[in-house]
Design a protein around this motif. Structure first.
Motif, PDB file in Angstrom:
ATOM      1  N   CYS A 199       0.862  -1.180   0.000  1.00  0.00           N
ATOM      2  CA  CYS A 199       0.000   0.000   0.000  1.00  0.00           C
ATOM      3  C   CYS A 199       0.896   1.227   0.000  1.00  0.00           C
ATOM      4  O   CYS A 199       1.773   1.363   0.857  1.00  0.00           O
ATOM      5  N   HIS A 200       0.699   2.101  -0.974  1.00  0.00           N
ATOM      6  CA  HIS A 200       1.533   3.297  -1.095  1.00  0.00           C
ATOM      7  C   HIS A 200       1.037   4.382  -0.143  1.00  0.00           C
ATOM      8  O   HIS A 200      -0.153   4.699  -0.121  1.00  0.00           O
ATOM      9  N   ALA A 201       1.947   4.950   0.635  1.00  0.00           N
ATOM     10  CA  ALA A 201       1.585   6.041   1.543  1.00  0.00           C
ATOM     11  C   ALA A 201       1.268   7.289   0.727  1.00  0.00           C
ATOM     12  O   ALA A 201       1.842   7.525  -0.335  1.00  0.00           O
ATOM     13  N   ILE A 202       0.330   8.072   1.238  1.00  0.00           N
ATOM     14  CA  ILE A 202      -0.011   9.337   0.579  1.00  0.00           C
ATOM     15  C   ILE A 202      -0.005  10.448   1.607  1.00  0.00           C
ATOM     16  O   ILE A 202      -0.172  10.225   2.801  1.00  0.00           O
ATOM     17  N   ARG A 203       0.172  11.683   1.137  1.00  0.00           N
ATOM     18  CA  ARG A 203       0.100  12.857   1.997  1.00  0.00           C
ATOM     19  C   ARG A 203      -1.288  13.445   1.833  1.00  0.00           C
ATOM     20  O   ARG A 203      -1.716  13.795   0.739  1.00  0.00           O
ATOM     21  N   SER A 212       3.548  11.185  10.783  1.00  0.00           N
ATOM     22  CA  SER A 212       2.387  10.485  11.324  1.00  0.00           C
ATOM     23  C   SER A 212       1.194  10.614  10.398  1.00  0.00           C
ATOM     24  O   SER A 212       0.332   9.744  10.364  1.00  0.00           O
ATOM     25  N   ASP A 213       1.139  11.717   9.638  1.00  0.00           N
ATOM     26  CA  ASP A 213       0.019  11.905   8.714  1.00  0.00           C
ATOM     27  C   ASP A 213       0.086  10.910   7.566  1.00  0.00           C
ATOM     28  O   ASP A 213      -0.910  10.287   7.205  1.00  0.00           O
ATOM     29  N   SER A 214       1.279  10.735   6.984  1.00  0.00           N
ATOM     30  CA  SER A 214       1.411   9.823   5.852  1.00  0.00           C
ATOM     31  C   SER A 214       1.411   8.366   6.285  1.00  0.00           C
ATOM     32  O   SER A 214       1.227   7.479   5.462  1.00  0.00           O
ATOM     33  N   ASP A 215       1.626   8.113   7.586  1.00  0.00           N
ATOM     34  CA  ASP A 215       1.658   6.742   8.076  1.00  0.00           C
ATOM     35  C   ASP A 215       0.275   6.213   8.438  1.00  0.00           C
ATOM     36  O   ASP A 215       0.115   5.020   8.659  1.00  0.00           O
ATOM     37  N   ARG A 216      -0.721   7.090   8.539  1.00  0.00           N
ATOM     38  CA  ARG A 216      -2.052   6.653   8.937  1.00  0.00           C
ATOM     39  C   ARG A 216      -2.725   5.870   7.820  1.00  0.00           C
ATOM     40  O   ARG A 216      -2.648   6.251   6.652  1.00  0.00           O
ATOM     41  N   PRO A 217      -3.415   4.776   8.140  1.00  0.00           N
ATOM     42  CA  PRO A 217      -4.181   4.041   7.119  1.00  0.00           C
ATOM     43  C   PRO A 217      -5.245   4.943   6.510  1.00  0.00           C
ATOM     44  O   PRO A 217      -5.867   5.737   7.215  1.00  0.00           O
ATOM     45  N   TYR A 218      -5.454   4.824   5.207  1.00  0.00           N
ATOM     46  CA  TYR A 218      -6.441   5.673   4.548  1.00  0.00           C
ATOM     47  C   TYR A 218      -7.412   4.894   3.669  1.00  0.00           C
ATOM     48  O   TYR A 218      -8.417   5.447   3.202  1.00  0.00           O
ATOM     49  N   LEU A 219      -7.145   3.615   3.412  1.00  0.00           N
ATOM     50  CA  LEU A 219      -8.066   2.834   2.592  1.00  0.00           C
ATOM     51  C   LEU A 219      -9.337   2.538   3.382  1.00  0.00           C
ATOM     52  O   LEU A 219      -9.409   2.761   4.591  1.00  0.00           O
ATOM     53  N   CYS A 220     -10.346   2.016   2.704  1.00  0.00           N
ATOM     54  CA  CYS A 220     -11.671   1.831   3.302  1.00  0.00           C
ATOM     55  C   CYS A 220     -11.605   0.951   4.551  1.00  0.00           C
ATOM     56  O   CYS A 220     -10.717   0.107   4.699  1.00  0.00           O
ATOM     57  N   GLN A 224      -9.100  -2.159   6.178  1.00  0.00           N
ATOM     58  CA  GLN A 224      -8.350  -1.971   7.415  1.00  0.00           C
ATOM     59  C   GLN A 224      -8.680  -3.055   8.441  1.00  0.00           C
ATOM     60  O   GLN A 224      -7.806  -3.489   9.197  1.00  0.00           O
ATOM     61  N   GLN A 225      -9.928  -3.499   8.471  1.00  0.00           N
ATOM     62  CA  GLN A 225     -10.335  -4.521   9.428  1.00  0.00           C
ATOM     63  C   GLN A 225      -9.753  -5.896   9.096  1.00  0.00           C
ATOM     64  O   GLN A 225      -9.670  -6.756   9.971  1.00  0.00           O
ATOM     65  N   LEU A 226      -9.351  -6.096   7.844  1.00  0.00           N
ATOM     66  CA  LEU A 226      -8.738  -7.367   7.449  1.00  0.00           C
ATOM     67  C   LEU A 226      -7.277  -7.463   7.881  1.00  0.00           C
ATOM     68  O   LEU A 226      -6.770  -8.550   8.143  1.00  0.00           O
ATOM     69  N   ARG A 230       0.954  -5.162  10.026  1.00  0.00           N
ATOM     70  CA  ARG A 230       1.269  -3.978   9.231  1.00  0.00           C
ATOM     71  C   ARG A 230       2.771  -3.725   9.302  1.00  0.00           C
ATOM     72  O   ARG A 230       3.338  -3.532  10.369  1.00  0.00           O
ATOM     73  N   LEU A 231       3.403  -3.764   8.127  1.00  0.00           N
ATOM     74  CA  LEU A 231       4.838  -3.523   8.028  1.00  0.00           C
ATOM     75  C   LEU A 231       5.042  -2.103   7.517  1.00  0.00           C
ATOM     76  O   LEU A 231       4.790  -1.812   6.340  1.00  0.00           O
ATOM     77  N   LEU A 232       5.469  -1.214   8.391  1.00  0.00           N
ATOM     78  CA  LEU A 232       5.700   0.179   8.027  1.00  0.00           C
ATOM     79  C   LEU A 232       7.142   0.317   7.553  1.00  0.00           C
ATOM     80  O   LEU A 232       8.081   0.190   8.348  1.00  0.00           O
TER      81      LEU A 232
END
Length: 292
Positions: A199-203, A212-220, A224-226, A230-232
């Motif tokens: 998953c590509h990080a976005i700003r 911390s903003d770009s590291d937050r999950p943003y997909l539906c 996220q529940q699946l 999570r490998l950052l």
């Protein structure tokens, strides 16, 4: 001849667990088990692809040289799979693991072909095509107990396209990926596979370069529940890079160092978290982890 419920259960029970796929990456006893999802998250150039190739090779390589010898489906949504690079890593691993009695070129090629025969690559160019592909995969999953891993590179490939097509409605923007996640959830439960997805990080804000903003999950939310692991992924700065490799070899000191912070939670106990950090550098033969 129809298959009984007992026969189906016995066949699915035989599907290989990937808990020991890479002990240096996941917390102790925290690797991905049946029905779990690993998300490799980070900006471009943080080693996600190389790490994915490393894990893929570990799956298709023979048990005799430390592989897991399982089948893998690779859904390439970015059209970025570099087969030459993948073959190069496989050849390097095979050469490193073979016995001192040098085999012939023909046997080397046969071993490589056997590894590649365990890999099925499928290209997808839209969320709709991804959803259809997941539907058709069910046939393969039900008939191939050796198929243990599904890779999606990347799950975020159609994020902006779906946002444009969805207009002002958030529900419409997330509708297709939500359906993909719901179907994946059923495949994970019914066929006990493991999923790795980049998953590509976005700003998403203009407030400044906050990591911390770009590291937050943003997909539906259904996706996220699946996610259970999570490998950052990140790339170390030059000063940190030198410090990390200070105790290593001369070759290590010349290499760019990447860091992975893993957060794991069991699908059965999502509230219980385990953590691990590791570092690696990339060589012609693939990923090499740096011992702490």
């Amino acid at each position: 001849m129809s298959e009984s419920g007992a026969q189906l259960f016995a066949r699915l029970e035989a599907r290989r667990s990937l808990k020991d796929i890479e002990p240096r990456l996941f917390p102790e006893d925290g690797g991905p088990d049946h029905g779990e999802v690993v998300e490799l998250y980070g900006t471009e150039g943080t080693g996600k692809t190389e790490l994915l190739y490393h894990l893929l090779c570990r799956c298709v390589l023979p048990v005799a040289i430390g592989g897991l010898e399982v089948d893998v489906v690779f859904l390439d949504t970015d059209y970025s799979l570099d087969m030459l690079r993948l073959v190069g890593i496989l050849e390097s691993r095979l050469n490193a693991g073979r016995s001192s009695s040098s085999p012939s070129a023909a046997s080397d090629e046969a071993a490589l072909r056997l590894c590649l025969s365990r890999l099925l690559v499928i290209h997808c160019s839209s969320s709709s095509q991804l959803l259809l592909t997941l539907h058709f995969l069910e046939t393969s999953l039900s008939s191939r107990p050796g198929l243990a891993l599904l890779i999606i590179d990347s799950i975020s490939a159609f994020y902006w396209l779906d946002r444009c097509e969805g207009g002002a409605s958030l529900a419409k923007q997330e509708e297709k990926l939500s359906k993909c996640a719901e179907l994946l959830g059923r495949l994970l439960r019914d066929y006990r596979i493991t999923v790795f997805a980049t998953c590509h990080a976005i700003r998403r804000s203009c407030s400044g370069p906050s990591s911390s903003d770009s590291d937050r999950p943003y997909l539906c939310r259904p996706w996220q529940q699946l996610v259970t692991h999570r490998l950052l992924c990140s790339r170390q700065e030059a000063a940190s890079n030198m410090a990390a490799a200070a105790g290593g070899s001369r070759e290590q000191k010349r290499q760019q160092v990447f860091t992975v912070h893993c957060t794991s939670s069991s699908s059965s106990s999502p509230r219980m978290k385990a953590y691990r950090s590791s570092s690696f550098y990339v060589t012609d033969g693939g990923v090499e982890f740096i011992c702490p």
